[in-house]
Design a protein around this motif. Structure first.
Motif, PDB file in Angstrom:
ATOM      1  N   THR A 266       0.811  -1.223   0.000  1.00  0.00           N
ATOM      2  CA  THR A 266       0.000   0.000   0.000  1.00  0.00           C
ATOM      3  C   THR A 266       0.840   1.265   0.000  1.00  0.00           C
ATOM      4  OG1 THR A 266      -0.127  -0.067   2.420  1.00  0.00           O
ATOM      5  CG2 THR A 266      -1.922  -1.115   1.201  1.00  0.00           C
ATOM      6  N   THR A 293      -7.673  -4.320  -4.693  1.00  0.00           N
ATOM      7  CA  THR A 293      -7.080  -3.422  -3.711  1.00  0.00           C
ATOM      8  C   THR A 293      -7.287  -3.962  -2.297  1.00  0.00           C
ATOM      9  OG1 THR A 293      -9.094  -2.090  -3.479  1.00  0.00           O
ATOM     10  CG2 THR A 293      -7.535  -1.438  -5.194  1.00  0.00           C
ATOM     11  N   GLN A 298      -7.354   2.575  -0.765  1.00  0.00           N
ATOM     12  CA  GLN A 298      -6.636   2.276  -2.007  1.00  0.00           C
ATOM     13  C   GLN A 298      -7.580   2.330  -3.205  1.00  0.00           C
ATOM     14  OE1 GLN A 298      -4.520  -1.612  -2.281  1.00  0.00           O
ATOM     15  NE2 GLN A 298      -2.695  -0.352  -2.506  1.00  0.00           N
ATOM     16  N   LYS A 299      -8.809   1.915  -3.001  1.00  0.00           N
ATOM     17  CA  LYS A 299      -9.810   2.009  -4.066  1.00  0.00           C
ATOM     18  C   LYS A 299     -10.022   3.457  -4.476  1.00  0.00           C
ATOM     19  CE  LYS A 299     -14.631   0.919  -5.136  1.00  0.00           C
ATOM     20  NZ  LYS A 299     -15.891   0.273  -4.661  1.00  0.00           N
TER      21      LYS A 299
END
Length: 481
Positions: A266, A293, A298-299
């Protein structure tokens, strides 16, 4: 970082490649070429040339297309247009030669016998640590099998030197990721390839992008001649190479295969620091169709940059590589993960926009954490990601001093990080390593500790993990657990 950002946002309007080579694919050839050139010529070699240009007070001499040279000039950067043009066409000729040699290797490679793959998936860009001999290893192969539990016969990869073997009822097979053609398919592929190789050579000066992209177009042509049952059901790519999506993946996607881009970590975005204008890596170039993800943070990062309306699936932490060593950790231990500081010369060559991972900051992180844990009668279970010859010499000597301290346990780098987290009571990570999110996912107390106080507590790159900005905050948190 700012120069590369400006160049990668400058369209290459002179890109002209006939769509006859792309079949029915909706391929944005200009974007694909821009992605390819970003990876090929805007790396360390470009950084070196910029630094040399500044230090020697000479104009930049680097293989660059005309549009990118004009962008540099508009930024008041001195450019030797004549030298850049010669280097540009010389570079194209070299890539034409490389593409031809790769085609010869792959073409004659199809004459060698390949095991019957049946229904298969393909992993791109793996190393031997990602392939498993044990169902208990936390690597990408095992993660994938437990994620979807798909009915597949073979798992394919391109790791050099790894022999084929059987694992858990599956065939693990070394391939180049492209379908093996046969009979009439081979004949058509050979004719098209000979035409394209010859045409691109004689057109280097007039239509240079044929020569530049020769190797990539040949892979696309090879894929287009394959039957659907010769293709993998899934093709998986990871975040070590996000900015160029291979041309042939558009064809396999059109034919019904899934092209998956997964994150094994990440720590991918440039984090905010007080008083600094943040320039991200060229994530605006990405256009993968399906992302995997870790979480919604993160999306959101992906949907912010990819404007092509991809599918983004949140799947939790994704295992990638797994060490096969086991370790014993004392009771009342806290897992500690830092980031190895490299020698300053390497950071300079990388052209990083910030100097956070310095030796002084890393050692303060480790010394503060050890001191606070020791005061609370807790052990520090410290694991570095992996040994690296580029590590700062003062950091290496600092680790040797730490090993002599009480309540400090040095964990072998080859031990799986998840194993360490499961055997400890909590986790302290340096911003913004993925281990903090793994620990949170395992239900362990988890924080980032920033000894410099430079990082914004509300930075989205923290993925919702608390950021401690002083040793006092660290002391309060340790006492609370």
């Amino acid at each position: 970082m700012q120069l590369r950002d400006a160049l990668t946002k400058t369209e290459l309007k002179s890109v002209k490649i006939h769509n006859i080579f792309f079949g029915k694919n909706s391929l944005d050839i200009e974007l694909s070429v821009r992605q390819y050139l970003t990876v090929r010529i805007l790396g360390v070699s470009f950084n070196k040339e910029v630094l040399y240009s500044v230090g020697a007070k000479k104009p930049i001499r680097h293989p660059l297309p005309r549009e990118w040279r004009n962008t540099l000039i508009s930024k008041n950067i001195k450019v030797d247009n004549f030298s850049c043009t010669l280097l540009w066409y010389g570079y194209i000729f070299l890539l034409w030669g490389y593409g031809t040699l790769q085609w010869l290797k792959s073409f004659f490679g199809m004459f060698y016998r390949r095991p019957n793959l049946g229904s298969y998936i393909y992993f791109h860009g793996l190393s031997e640590h990602n392939i498993s001999y044990d169902t208990k290893d936390h690597n990408i192969v095992n993660w994938y099998l437990q994620w979807k539990n798909k009915n597949v016969d073979s798992i394919c990869h391109s790791i050099n030197g790894l022999s084929n073997f059987k694992y858990n009822g599956l065939s693990i097979v070394n391939t180049d990721g492209l379908p093996k053609l046969k009979g009439r398919q081979m004949m058509y592929y050979y004719i098209w390839s000979m035409y394209l190789i010859t045409y691109s050579f004689f057109m280097i000066l007039i239509r240079p992008y044929y020569g530049l992209m020769l190797g990539e177009i040949l892979k696309l042509v090879r894929t287009s001649f394959a039957d659907k049952d010769q293709l993998a059901s899934d093709y998986l790519f990871h975040n070590s190479g996000p900015f160029y999506r291979p041309m042939w993946t558009y064809e396999v996607q059109r034919r019904g295969s899934r092209v998956l881009f997964y994150f094994y970590s990440t720590n991918n975005e440039v984090f905010s620091q007080a008083g600094k204008v943040i320039t991200q890596n060229p994530w605006h170039l990405i256009n993968w169709p399906h992302y995997l993800t870790w979480d919604d943070f993160q999306k959101d990062f992906i949907t912010k940059f990819d404007v092509h309306k991809p599918m983004v699936e949140v799947v939790g932490p994704i295992w990638f590589s797994s060490g096969r060593l086991s370790t014993r950790i004392p009771d009342r231990s806290v897992a500690v993960f830092d980031v190895i500081p490299f020698r300053p010369t390497w950071y300079i060559l990388l052209g990083l926009g910030s100097e956070y991972y310095t030796c002084a900051n890393s050692m303060k992180f480790l010394n503060d954490v050890r001191s606070v844990l020791s005061q609370n009668n807790m052990h520090m279970a410290h694991k570095i990601k992996r040994s690296n010859p580029l590590a700062h010499k003062y950091y290496v000597s600092g680790l040797k001093r730490l090993k002599k301290q009480e309540k400090y346990t040095d964990i072998d780098p080859d031990v799986d990080a998840l194993q360490v987290i499961k055997k400890t009571e909590a986790c302290i990570s340096m911003p913004f390593t993925s281990t903090a999110i793994i620990a949170k996912h395992e239900g362990k107390p988890s924080v980032y500790y920033d000894p410099s106080g430079l990082i914004h507590k509300e930075d989205k790159a923290a993925h919702g993990i608390p950021v401690l900005s002083s040793i006092n905050e660290l002391e309060e948190w340790v006492e609370s657990i």
